[in-house]
Design a protein around this motif. Structure first.
Motif, short mmCIF file in Angstrom:
data_model
loop_
_atom_site.label_atom_id
_atom_site.label_comp_id
_atom_site.label_asym_id
_atom_site.label_seq_id
_atom_site.Cartn_x
_atom_site.Cartn_y
_atom_site.Cartn_z
N TYR A 239 0.86 -1.18 0.00
CA TYR A 239 0.00 0.00 0.00
C TYR A 239 0.90 1.23 0.00
CZ TYR A 239 -3.69 3.26 1.49
OH TYR A 239 -4.58 4.31 1.57
N THR A 240 0.79 2.02 -1.07
CA THR A 240 1.70 3.15 -1.21
C THR A 240 1.03 4.27 -2.00
OG1 THR A 240 3.99 3.73 -1.78
CG2 THR A 240 2.79 2.36 -3.36
N ASN A 241 1.72 5.38 -2.12
CA ASN A 241 1.18 6.55 -2.82
C ASN A 241 1.27 6.33 -4.33
OD1 ASN A 241 1.33 9.34 -4.11
ND2 ASN A 241 0.86 9.89 -2.00
N TRP A 242 0.13 6.43 -5.02
CA TRP A 242 0.09 6.17 -6.46
C TRP A 242 0.89 7.20 -7.25
CZ3 TRP A 242 -0.03 3.53 -10.57
CH2 TRP A 242 -0.43 4.07 -11.80
N ILE A 243 0.79 8.46 -6.89
CA ILE A 243 1.51 9.50 -7.62
C ILE A 243 3.01 9.31 -7.46
CG2 ILE A 243 1.96 11.99 -7.75
CD1 ILE A 243 -0.94 12.44 -6.93
N GLU A 244 3.44 8.97 -6.24
CA GLU A 244 4.87 8.73 -6.00
C GLU A 244 5.35 7.50 -6.77
OE1 GLU A 244 6.95 10.53 -4.39
OE2 GLU A 244 5.77 11.85 -3.11
N LEU A 245 4.54 6.47 -6.77
CA LEU A 245 4.91 5.24 -7.48
C LEU A 245 5.05 5.49 -8.97
CD1 LEU A 245 5.34 2.14 -7.02
CD2 LEU A 245 2.93 1.87 -7.62
N HIS A 246 4.08 6.20 -9.53
CA HIS A 246 4.11 6.54 -10.95
C HIS A 246 5.31 7.44 -11.25
CE1 HIS A 246 2.59 7.13 -14.96
NE2 HIS A 246 2.49 8.44 -14.78
N ASN A 247 5.56 8.38 -10.37
CA ASN A 247 6.69 9.28 -10.57
C ASN A 247 8.02 8.54 -10.53
OD1 ASN A 247 7.85 12.12 -10.60
ND2 ASN A 247 8.73 11.34 -8.71
N ASP A 248 8.13 7.56 -9.66
CA ASP A 248 9.36 6.76 -9.60
C ASP A 248 9.68 6.12 -10.96
OD1 ASP A 248 9.88 7.34 -7.00
OD2 ASP A 248 9.32 5.38 -6.20
N SER A 249 8.64 5.63 -11.62
CA SER A 249 8.84 5.00 -12.92
C SER A 249 9.32 6.01 -13.96
CB SER A 249 7.52 4.35 -13.39
OG SER A 249 7.11 3.35 -12.50
N ILE A 250 8.72 7.21 -13.92
CA ILE A 250 9.13 8.26 -14.87
C ILE A 250 10.58 8.65 -14.63
CG2 ILE A 250 8.73 10.65 -15.57
CD1 ILE A 250 5.78 10.23 -14.87
N VAL A 251 10.94 8.87 -13.37
CA VAL A 251 12.31 9.29 -13.03
C VAL A 251 13.31 8.21 -13.42
CG1 VAL A 251 13.86 9.85 -11.13
CG2 VAL A 251 11.59 10.88 -11.22
N ALA A 252 12.99 6.95 -13.10
CA ALA A 252 13.90 5.86 -13.43
C ALA A 252 14.13 5.79 -14.95
CB ALA A 252 13.33 4.53 -12.92
N TYR A 253 13.07 5.99 -15.72
CA TYR A 253 13.20 5.98 -17.19
C TYR A 253 14.07 7.14 -17.65
CZ TYR A 253 12.10 6.30 -22.12
OH TYR A 253 12.21 6.38 -23.49
N GLU A 254 13.82 8.34 -17.13
CA GLU A 254 14.58 9.52 -17.57
C GLU A 254 16.04 9.42 -17.20
OE1 GLU A 254 11.07 12.93 -17.55
OE2 GLU A 254 12.36 12.70 -15.80
#
Length: 290
Positions: free
Chosen positions: A85-100
């Motif tokens: 159970y975690t923050n959806w915006i943070e989780l989604h942002n992690d994926s964007i940052v990792a890709y960039e």
């Protein structure tokens, strides 16, 4: 990565001064460029989600302002044995940052600054991992700049099943109540979804919990969407540097002390020298009162 972003944003809120903010971000950027690789923080993939449930989480931070809530868009990722159970915006942002970081030539500073703009109002940053076979629950949280990790035996909720029925997201739900660590909760669970799980640490009902709130209305969790996962969506936990491993009791004590004297705790971190503009005391309304 999430931790650096949170630290930068927290300084934004604390300083509330454009010149000081700009100065810190530049200095922080130089440190990031030197210390970070082009990869995000290492993480352990524990399992893959089969079912995802999104919740709108409302938290009344200050009981003296009863109409003001912190809203967080959270996600419960459910695997065969583990859920997160975690923050959806943070989780989604992690994926964007990792890709960039991996696929662009942009500076770390530019990537982090853009990330801050995406997440500065994301709300709750706590992560709760339930390991059902082992009967253990792991919590990652923060008190200002200090990151904490604690484990506990998975809590037992002594639910009282009631006859009252309702409907949520098109699913027939039944009512259940319990008292847990100082708060009385009412939950609505869907027997048609045979998953004994729910938001936060909640579990133990014969069906997925779609709605739950405490009697005071300080904490409210409402499911907004759910779907089966037919692709590989990893359930992972970040290996956070300088994380303080502790117990639940010691974490709550540190959190309470931090809210009571934020200036002292922030200054003790060594990351901010001038704390004269920081509030002397923050409101504190924890979910667990015991």
């Amino acid at each position: 990565m999430k931790n650096i972003i949170k630290s930068l944003f927290f300084l934004f809120c604390l300083l509330n001064n454009f010149c000081l903010i700009g100065q810190y971000v530049i200095q922080g950027g130089e440190r990031l460029e030197k210390e970070m690789s082009r990869n995000s923080w290492p993480r352990d993939t524990l399992e893959y989600a089969r079912l995802c449930v999104h919740y709108r989480q409302l938290v009344r931070k200050d009981t003296l302002i009863p109409d003001e809530y912190e809203t967080s868009e959270m996600i419960l990722q459910i695997g065969r044995q583990i859920s997160n159970y975690t923050n959806w915006i943070e989780l989604h942002n992690d994926s964007i940052v990792a890709y960039e970081l991996k696929n662009t030539d942009e500076s770390v500073l530019a990537i982090v600054n853009r990330s801050v703009s995406r997440t500065y109002k994301s709300g709750d940053y706590q992560t709760i991992l339930k390991n059902h076979p082992e009967g253990r629950t792991q919590v990652q949280s923060r008190v200002f700049f200090d990151r904490y990790l604690y484990e506990e035996d998975s809590p037992v909720f002594n639910w009282q099943l009631e006859k009252e029925e309702s409907e949520w997201l098109g699913y027939k739900c039944r009512k259940a109540t319990c008292t847990f660590r100082g708060r009385h909760y009412t939950a609505w669970y869907a027997p048609g979804i045979s998953v004994s799980n729910g938001p936060w640490k909640f579990t133990g009902l014969p069906g997925l919990i779609l709605r739950v709130s405490d009697a005071r209305g300080d904490y409210v969790f409402d499911a907004t969407a759910l779907y089966r996962v037919t692709w590989e969506r990893p359930i992972y936990i970040e290996k956070r540097p300088q994380e303080i491993k502790t117990t639940r009791e010691k974490f709550l004590k540190a959190e309470r002390a931090g809210m009571a004297n934020p200036g002292f705790n922030i200054q003790a971190s060594g990351k901010v020298k001038d704390v004269s503009d920081i509030r002397k005391k923050f409101p504190y309304n924890p979910m667990e009162l015991e």
